[in-house]
Every structure is written in C-alpha cells, then in structure tokens.
Design a protein around this motif. Structure first.
Motif, mmCIF file in Angstrom:
data_model
loop_
_atom_site.group_PDB
_atom_site.id
_atom_site.type_symbol
_atom_site.label_atom_id
_atom_site.label_comp_id
_atom_site.label_asym_id
_atom_site.label_seq_id
_atom_site.Cartn_x
_atom_site.Cartn_y
_atom_site.Cartn_z
ATOM 1 N N GLY A 85 27.696 37.750 46.344
ATOM 2 C CA GLY A 85 28.180 38.568 45.316
ATOM 3 C C GLY A 85 29.501 38.490 44.654
ATOM 4 N N ARG A 86 29.925 39.384 43.805
ATOM 5 C CA ARG A 86 31.056 39.259 43.247
ATOM 6 C C ARG A 86 32.026 40.591 43.175
ATOM 7 N N ILE A 87 33.342 40.272 43.622
ATOM 8 C CA ILE A 87 34.361 41.471 43.701
ATOM 9 C C ILE A 87 35.411 41.345 42.863
ATOM 10 N N PRO A 88 35.968 42.225 42.168
ATOM 11 C CA PRO A 88 35.310 43.690 41.973
ATOM 12 C C PRO A 88 34.059 43.465 41.140
ATOM 13 N N GLY A 89 33.206 44.272 41.057
ATOM 14 C CA GLY A 89 32.085 44.444 40.070
ATOM 15 C C GLY A 89 32.385 45.087 38.791
ATOM 16 N N GLY A 90 31.663 44.969 38.094
ATOM 17 C CA GLY A 90 32.126 45.679 36.487
ATOM 18 C C GLY A 90 31.490 44.651 35.523
ATOM 19 N N MET A 91 32.400 43.965 34.705
ATOM 20 C CA MET A 91 32.168 43.210 33.655
ATOM 21 C C MET A 91 30.977 42.116 33.939
ATOM 22 N N THR A 92 30.138 41.908 32.984
ATOM 23 C CA THR A 92 29.118 41.010 33.132
ATOM 24 C C THR A 92 29.368 39.877 32.014
ATOM 25 N N PRO A 93 28.693 38.390 31.972
ATOM 26 C CA PRO A 93 28.595 37.786 30.940
ATOM 27 C C PRO A 93 27.820 38.404 29.836
ATOM 28 N N GLU A 94 28.166 38.066 28.478
ATOM 29 C CA GLU A 94 27.726 38.580 27.069
ATOM 30 C C GLU A 94 26.942 37.497 26.509
ATOM 31 N N ARG A 95 26.084 37.542 25.680
ATOM 32 C CA ARG A 95 25.510 36.367 24.917
ATOM 33 C C ARG A 95 26.689 35.885 24.083
ATOM 34 N N GLY A 96 26.548 34.689 24.125
ATOM 35 C CA GLY A 96 27.671 33.732 23.331
ATOM 36 C C GLY A 96 29.104 33.444 24.302
#
Length: 255
Positions: A79-90
């Motif tokens: 997985g990813r640490i820390p969690g939170g922001m994710t990719p956005e379109r564009g």
C-alpha cells in the motif's frame, strides 16, 4: 615538527573531504527517496506537454510512499504511507508498469477508480460525458506521429470534468494502429486509467500491456522541467548547450 604538522593538516583535509562527500551522498539519497526524483523523457507519447529530451523532477511525497518509492523497490510494506492525497484527473504521473515493475512510464491520469472511460472517434468520454475539445493551432517543429515525415499535427485543448486543461495531439490522419474508438473501460477500485497526450502515439491503459495502474505502482507526480535538450542531442555534451538546450523550457511547471 613542521613536517608532522603538515601531514596532520593534509590528513585532516582528506578526512574532511571524505566526510563532506559522504554527507552529500546521504543528503542526495534522502532527497531522491523521499522528496524529488529526476526522470528524463525518452519518447514522444506525452507531446506536446513533454518533449523527448526533457528532464524533470517528480515529487515522491505527493501521494504518500509505496515500495516503489524506495531504493531497489524493496518490498518492505504494501500500500501507501501515509494515506491521504490521491491522484486527480489531469495529473501527470510516473508509474511502474504493472506487467514489468522495473519499467517506468509517464502518462496523464484520465480515469479515477470507478470511472467509465471510452474513446469514440478520438474523443474521450468519462462516465458517459464527452470531454470538452477545442481546436487550437497545429503542433509543429518536431516529429510527433508514427510517420516521422509528418511535421504538422492537429492539436486540441482538452478540458477534463474537474476543469484541468491540457493539449493533446491528433495523428489520426496518419492511419496509426492506435484506436480511435474503444470499448468502455471500467476502472477498478484502487486503480487509475492513464493516457498519453499524444493519443495516437502512446501505449497506455487502452492496451493490455499497460492496463489499469494500481495506486501502489505510482511513483510520484511530475512537477517541473529543470533541463531540456533538443531531440537527438545528449545532455552531457555541454559544449553544445548554446544550440542544443531548449532554454525556454527550463524551470517550467508540468501541467
């Protein structure tokens, strides 16, 4: 006495130099692992946004860290640490190819988890709605299509549902093997649909060799072009920089 003193000073100078080099290497490793990693663009799949010969920094902290953020991609965690922001379109992102995690690709995020993506006559639809396409001036100056003799390519300004706009190229008149119309792709949870801006010269999520990209495979977000040389030039040939460097592209933000 003077000889001994000189020897000590010399030894001290050598030792200090070694310490400085060691500290510099540690700092560089930390920056590369946790902050920014340099990449160069080897192909034209992201023209006109990114050109062959561009060198850019990718921020590795934008979406947290996965095993591919680590040196040698050590599988110390999932997985990813820390969690939170994710990719956005564009977003323009670097990711590890799902079928070969030793290979880095750079593409633009088009579809988010749960999205339905389809291409119809070269126009992308997301969740049943075609994205806005505005015709702009042709892209000229560098080969962009599979046919290297085509030096003028139609260009569009594409606006995604979240308002992010970017330029895309259209080589469809070159009768490329890249699909102008596709089936509908349903992006699975935890995955993303990637496309190159040079739509008719980009192997991306439309092809099974790439497919949907797991969030874990994303290395980071492309941020800034820090150096750029003309296609076919070598960055290390500093004596050619006056004519080989694309000066206007230096320190430009990737959008």
């Amino acid at each position: 006495m003077s000889v001994t003193s000189g020897s000590k000073r010399q030894e001290g100078g050598v030792g200090e130099t070694i310490r400085v080099i060691f500290h510099a290497l540690i700092i560089a490793l930390v920056i590369r692992t946790f902050l920014f990693q340099p990449f160069n663009i080897p192909s034209g799949s992201m023209k006109a946004t990114l050109l062959v010969g561009d060198y850019l920094f990718v921020s590795k902290y934008s979406y947290g860290y996965s095993q591919f953020s680590l040196p040698l991609s050590l599988p110390l965690f999932s997985g990813r640490i820390p969690g939170g922001m994710t990719p956005e379109r564009g977003d323009v992102v670097v990711f590890r190819l799902p079928s070969d995690t030793s290979t880095d690709y750079i593409k633009r995020v088009i579809g988010l988890p749960g999205d339905k993506v389809r291409v119809s006559d070269g126009v992308v639809s997301i969740n049943g709605k075609p994205v806005k396409m505005d015709r702009i001036a042709d892209f000229v100056g560098e080969p962009a299509c599979p046919n290297p003799f085509i030096d003028r390519v139609r260009q569009w300004r594409e606006t995604l549902p979240n308002g992010v706009s970017h330029n895309v190229l259209d080589c469809s008149s070159d009768h490329t093997r890249f699909p102008q119309t596709t089936d509908e792709y349903v992006v699975p949870p935890g995955h993303y649909f990637m496309m190159g801006d040079n739509r008719d010269n980009s192997t991306d999520s439309r092809f099974s060799s790439v497919g949907f990209v797991p969030f874990e495979n994303i290395v980071g977000k492309a941020q800034i072009i820090f150096f750029s040389v003309n296609e076919g030039e070598q960055a290390w040939q500093f004596w050619r920089w006056p004519v080989s460097v694309r000066w206007s592209r230096l320190f430009t933000i990737v959008r």
